[in-house]
Write a protein that holds these residues in place. Structure first.
Motif, PDB file in Angstrom:
ATOM      1  N   MET A 181      35.069 -16.396  -5.165  1.00 55.22           N
ATOM      2  CA  MET A 181      34.990 -16.472  -3.529  1.00 55.22           C
ATOM      3  C   MET A 181      36.013 -17.493  -2.971  1.00 55.22           C
ATOM      4  O   MET A 181      36.204 -18.662  -3.757  1.00 55.22           O
ATOM      5  N   PHE A 182      36.069 -17.225  -1.632  1.00 61.05           N
ATOM      6  CA  PHE A 182      37.349 -18.271  -0.878  1.00 61.05           C
ATOM      7  C   PHE A 182      36.398 -19.505  -0.890  1.00 61.05           C
ATOM      8  O   PHE A 182      35.449 -19.571  -0.318  1.00 61.05           O
ATOM      9  N   ARG A 183      37.181 -20.701  -0.855  1.00 59.17           N
ATOM     10  CA  ARG A 183      36.612 -21.921  -0.547  1.00 59.17           C
ATOM     11  C   ARG A 183      37.494 -22.565   0.336  1.00 59.17           C
ATOM     12  O   ARG A 183      38.503 -22.737   0.265  1.00 59.17           O
ATOM     13  N   GLY A 184      36.548 -22.625   1.424  1.00 60.37           N
ATOM     14  CA  GLY A 184      37.248 -23.086   2.511  1.00 60.37           C
ATOM     15  C   GLY A 184      37.370 -24.680   2.651  1.00 60.37           C
ATOM     16  O   GLY A 184      36.889 -25.164   1.748  1.00 60.37           O
ATOM     17  N   PRO A 185      38.279 -25.169   3.432  1.00 57.01           N
ATOM     18  CA  PRO A 185      38.683 -26.603   3.444  1.00 57.01           C
ATOM     19  C   PRO A 185      37.452 -27.356   3.562  1.00 57.01           C
ATOM     20  O   PRO A 185      37.596 -28.640   3.412  1.00 57.01           O
ATOM     21  N   MET A 186      36.469 -27.177   4.544  1.00 55.71           N
ATOM     22  CA  MET A 186      35.444 -28.105   4.814  1.00 55.71           C
ATOM     23  C   MET A 186      34.582 -28.088   3.388  1.00 55.71           C
ATOM     24  O   MET A 186      34.001 -29.162   3.213  1.00 55.71           O
ATOM     25  N   GLN A 187      34.738 -27.099   2.552  1.00 57.77           N
ATOM     26  CA  GLN A 187      33.954 -27.234   1.227  1.00 57.77           C
ATOM     27  C   GLN A 187      34.523 -27.872   0.453  1.00 57.77           C
ATOM     28  O   GLN A 187      34.167 -28.932  -0.148  1.00 57.77           O
TER      29      GLN A 187
ATOM     30  N   LEU B 194      33.402 -31.718  -1.140  1.00 57.50           N
ATOM     31  CA  LEU B 194      33.604 -31.741  -2.672  1.00 57.50           C
ATOM     32  C   LEU B 194      33.933 -33.104  -2.919  1.00 57.50           C
ATOM     33  O   LEU B 194      33.696 -34.071  -3.645  1.00 57.50           O
TER      34      LEU B 194
ATOM     35  N   GLN C   7      31.657 -35.917  -1.998  1.00 56.82           N
ATOM     36  CA  GLN C   7      30.939 -36.273  -3.183  1.00 56.82           C
ATOM     37  C   GLN C   7      31.591 -37.045  -4.086  1.00 56.82           C
ATOM     38  O   GLN C   7      31.036 -38.214  -4.655  1.00 56.82           O
ATOM     39  N   PHE C   8      32.673 -36.774  -4.523  1.00 58.33           N
ATOM     40  CA  PHE C   8      33.543 -37.464  -5.626  1.00 58.33           C
ATOM     41  C   PHE C   8      33.559 -38.719  -5.378  1.00 58.33           C
ATOM     42  O   PHE C   8      33.601 -40.017  -5.942  1.00 58.33           O
TER      43      PHE C   8
ATOM     44  N   LEU D 189      32.903 -31.707  11.996  1.00 57.72           N
ATOM     45  CA  LEU D 189      31.751 -30.899  11.667  1.00 57.72           C
ATOM     46  C   LEU D 189      31.176 -30.774  13.179  1.00 57.72           C
ATOM     47  O   LEU D 189      30.743 -29.625  13.494  1.00 57.72           O
TER      48      LEU D 189
ATOM     49  N   ARG E  98      33.289 -28.003  14.782  1.00 50.98           N
ATOM     50  CA  ARG E  98      33.030 -26.959  14.453  1.00 50.98           C
ATOM     51  C   ARG E  98      31.770 -26.039  14.957  1.00 50.98           C
ATOM     52  O   ARG E  98      31.680 -25.212  15.222  1.00 50.98           O
TER      53      ARG E  98
ATOM     54  N   LEU F 150      35.396 -13.060   2.251  1.00 54.04           N
ATOM     55  CA  LEU F 150      34.619 -13.908   3.140  1.00 54.04           C
ATOM     56  C   LEU F 150      35.377 -15.059   3.379  1.00 54.04           C
ATOM     57  O   LEU F 150      35.325 -15.844   2.528  1.00 54.04           O
ATOM     58  N   ALA F 151      36.022 -15.116   4.623  1.00 54.20           N
ATOM     59  CA  ALA F 151      36.903 -16.546   4.867  1.00 54.20           C
ATOM     60  C   ALA F 151      37.330 -16.398   6.326  1.00 54.20           C
ATOM     61  O   ALA F 151      37.511 -15.463   6.865  1.00 54.20           O
TER      62      ALA F 151
ATOM     63  N   ASP G 299      41.820 -20.257   8.083  1.00 58.22           N
ATOM     64  CA  ASP G 299      41.666 -21.111   6.863  1.00 58.22           C
ATOM     65  C   ASP G 299      42.444 -20.082   5.650  1.00 58.22           C
ATOM     66  O   ASP G 299      43.112 -20.656   4.748  1.00 58.22           O
TER      67      ASP G 299
END
Lengths: 397, 378
Positions: B67-73, B77, B80-81, B146, B149, B233-234, B238
């Motif tokens: 799955m495409f991982r968008g920049p917000m995800q 991440l 979180q790190f 956010l 968006r 799905l993207a 992005d």
């Protein structure tokens, strides 16, 4: 202070305000606001605290109006856990060891204390129709109930935990003019702990119907694909470590592409190998939370200590099925009555239940609809206010 | 949405596979069936639970999502790190793998740490403060993004439902898009930005052209995927941002720049210019603002923000670095009506033209096909 309108009901939660997150506090705020909307004279007497861990004064003391309701705040002295004696006592209580009455009194006097609030209750006891304290586990509620005497009611938000078995709380509940429970299992628990003859009635909290926007949530947080949701505090007491463990095991065993989205306060210790699948959004706005319910395939609520579960009922309003812990009497009661989800008590059941809900979309949708009907039928504000009025009559207030 | 993998069927006939039909839901009965299934499959590999540390140590064995991982995800991440490691401390676990002298080594390490702690703490304190401040800045920026968006999202319009109701009228049917698809003969790796319900992808498939759609709306993307069309799905922007330079051989888009923020069009064209191969073909079909039928269709669509004049689009394409950009009328869903309007008034307009020169041209523009097609080369 000006005169108190005749028949005013004072809610006495430990914390109050839009920024406050917590089940008992949300319940008290919503109930007070609904009563106020319906023309009941209502006031809030509370402390200046916001953070449930530090209990430091955050709000300024004094009076303010929040959505038309008068709120009077008093400085609070926080939980003095740093005192070795209090810490040891707390540990003993948690381990279920016998703690003398004198020590229980000492312990509770260190679990939040507000001299100003107590003085206010003393001075104005006769001015109010009733004082409603919540939740049970704090010094302000325990001492406040003693001061309010025959005008004291309590919304305990009771869990089956070692604290609930303390003699001081048994006495408080038995002496209370009335206890307003959130659910039948909570009332049954109280009867088991404190005796069948306690004066209590189920009132609960009402919910306003809403329409969540799943796409807005997905677009805002860039979330795609299937997701399960957890909302609330992230801590051992809420069983979030168990949820993380089961979720990661589920990913491994099922091979599904799935995300666990968490909202709420507290740290989440995400395993490195699963970072892609666990999305911690932290504290989100009310709107985002409602949208999240709509976006989720399933809401998972692993906590075993709940007295009402606002989260589960809100998720149902959004038409989302819920997977709850079977040892949480309240959630299981809700699920059995509503047909709005399933429950687990161990890993194989978690696996099978979640898998069924994700595999059989039609069933999941129907369960969500059943849950929604249950909330609309049983937790409308009309019904809750009717319960509340009946309870006051019953308690002779 | 990605296809769900089928459940592994194990155990044979003795295992009850739980299927709930249209009968009334009885959760107690469902739970009993689950209990029976678990009892009959005792010891099945799925029921073996591993500790989290063990799973983490082994890492994920199953294939990761494509799955495409968008920049917000990505940002979520990284945050979180960052939160995890922001709190720099000397209190890490001390131990030793050596069996015999291990305890002694651990003791030395502990003593060393105790001795060094005051010096380390002074540095760590500064580092912690720096991390805290930096994290706060990033969190605030994240909140701003956010918020924007959320505000720019077109609300609760269900595009799939809307397009199913109105789409064929103005959005172009598979047949109508056949002509546009045929322009890509000889090109491989065609990408459609904003695939919608997949009419163009279907038209391309019929013309024997391989194409991949990019669609940001999960319902629309799922609808395409259900029909076997290749759709990622993207968000198209992005997707373009993450595509390597000069990697796309051909691109197609409908209603380019008609939604979202005004500046998105300029940005999309600049991005496209950078991501398209030299000589790549770009074809766009937009609504014609001077055509009554084009404008009418646009006003019906609640997500359309503006119409782009064909000459403006050609100008912007050239400015972005495209060559040979040109436009021509393209029939929309209501072309029949437009044709009728042109023909019906032709005689009368010829008469009027004597007294009001130019009226014929104006009427022609007014009743022109609802769409226009722009063809450009990189």
């Amino acid at each position: 202070m000006g005169g108190v309108p005749h028949g005013t009901i004072a809610f006495v939660p430990l914390r109050y305000g839009d920024e406050v997150v917590g089940g008992a506090e949300t319940l008290a705020r919503n109930l007070a606001e609904e009563l106020h909307r319906r023309g009941w004279p209502v006031e809030i007497i509370t402390t200046c605290a916001l953070d449930p861990y530090t209990w430091e004064d955050h709000f300024p003391p004094g009076e303010e109006y929040i959505r038309g309701i008068k709120v009077t705040r008093f400085p609070v002295r926080g939980r003095v856990r740093t005192k070795r004696r209090v810490f040891l006592l707390e540990r003993s209580i948690n381990e279920g060891r016998r703690v003398s009455r004198r020590k229980q009194e000492y312990w509770i006097s260190n679990v939040t204390f507000s001299e100003g609030l107590y003085r206010f209750l003393e001075e104005h006891r006769e001015d109010y129709r009733a004082f409603i304290f919540t939740p049970y586990l704090f010094g302000t509620t325990y001492t406040g109930m003693r001061i309010a005497r025959e005008r004291g009611l309590v919304i305990p938000c009771l869990h089956d935990e070692p604290y609930a078995r303390l003699e001081i709380f048994r006495e408080m509940m038995r002496r209370a003019r009335g206890i307003l429970f959130n659910s039948e299992p909570e009332m049954e628990l109280a009867r088991r702990l404190y005796g069948e003859d306690i004066r209590g009635m189920v009132v609960g909290m009402g919910f306003d119907d809403f329409s969540g926007d799943a796409e807005r949530f997905r677009a805002k947080f860039d979330l795609q694909g299937d997701m399960i949701l957890y909302c609330g505090r992230r801590e051992r007491a809420k069983n979030t470590p168990l949820l993380l463990r089961y979720f990661c095991n589920y990913l491994e065993r099922s091979g599904r592409d799935l995300k666990l989205v968490l909202t709420g306060a507290g740290e989440v210790s995400t395993p490195y190998a699963y970072q892609e699948h666990i999305v911690d959004l932290g504290y989100v706005s009310e709107r985002d939370k409602l949208d999240a319910y709509s976006a989720a395939s399933v809401l998972v609520h692993p906590s075993v200590n709940e007295s009402f579960s606002i989260i589960v009922l809100e998720a149902w309003l959004a038409g989302t099925p819920c997977l709850v812990h079977g040892r949480c009497a309240v959630n299981r009661h809700h699920v059995e009555r509503s047909q709005g989800g399933l429950w687990f008590e161990d890993w194989p059941h978690f696996y099978e239940c979640l898998d069924l809900l994700l595999r059989d979309r039609a069933l999941a949708r129907r369960m969500g609809e059943e849950g929604r009907s249950y909330v609309l039928e049983n937790y409308s504000w009309d019904r809750v206010i009717e319960n509340f009025e009946r309870a006051l009559d019953e308690f002779g207030l | 949405m990605p296809d769900m993998p089928d459940m592994p069927e194990e155990g044979g006939d003795a295992v009850e596979d739980i299927r709930i039909g249209d009968e009334e839901i009885d959760v107690k009965e469902i739970m009993s069936r689950i209990d029976r299934r678990i009892s009959s499959r005792a010891g099945a590999p799925e029921y073996v639970e591993e500790p989290l540390e063990e799973l983490d140590r082994k890492g994920r064995r199953v294939e990761k999502s494509e799955m495409f991982r968008g920049p917000m995800q990505e940002l979520a991440l990284s945050l979180q790190f960052a939160r995890t490691y922001a709190e720099v401390t000397a209190d890490y676990a001390i131990g030793s793998r050596r069996k015999v002298v291990g305890p002694l080594i651990a003791l030395v390490k502990r003593v060393m740490r105790k001795l060094m702690r005051p010096y380390m703490e002074a540095v760590f304190q500064q580092q912690r403060e720096f991390n805290r401040q930096l994290l706060q800045i990033v969190e605030q920026l994240n909140q701003l993004i956010l918020r924007d968006r959320a505000r720019s999202h077109p609300g609760q319009v269900n595009r799939l439902e809307f397009l199913e109701r109105w789409g064929p009228d103005f959005d172009g049917s598979v047949e109508m898009l056949g002509e546009a698809a045929s322009l890509f003969r000889g090109f491989s790796g065609l990408v459609e930005l904003g695939a919608g319900r997949g009419e163009f992808l279907e038209a391309a498939r019929r013309a024997g052209i391989e194409a991949t759609g990019i669609e940001g709306d999960p319902d629309l993307a799922a609808a395409c995927q259900e029909r076997g069309l290749s759709v990622i799905l993207a968000d198209p922007l992005d997707y373009l941002e993450q595509a390597p330079p000069k990697s796309i051989p051909a691109v197609f888009a409908r209603e380019l720049g008609e939604r979202g923020a005004a500046q998105d069009l300029h940005y999309a064209l600049t991005l496209m210019a950078g991501r398209l191969e030299k000589g790549a073909l770009a074809v766009f079909i937009n609504r014609r603002p001077t055509s009554f039928f084009g404008a009418e269709a646009a006003f019906r669509d609640p997500t359309v923000m503006r119409l782009i004049h064909p000459e403006t689009l050609v100008f912007l394409l050239k400015q972005a670095g495209f060559a040979g950009a040109d436009f021509r009328p393209y029939p929309g869903g209501e072309e029949g009506k437009a044709q009728q309007a042109r023909e019906a008034a032709a005689k009368a307009l010829a008469e009027l033209e004597k007294d009001a020169p130019g009226i014929g041209a104006a009427w022609e523009e007014f009743t022109a096909p609802a769409l226009y097609l722009v063809e450009a080369r990189r």
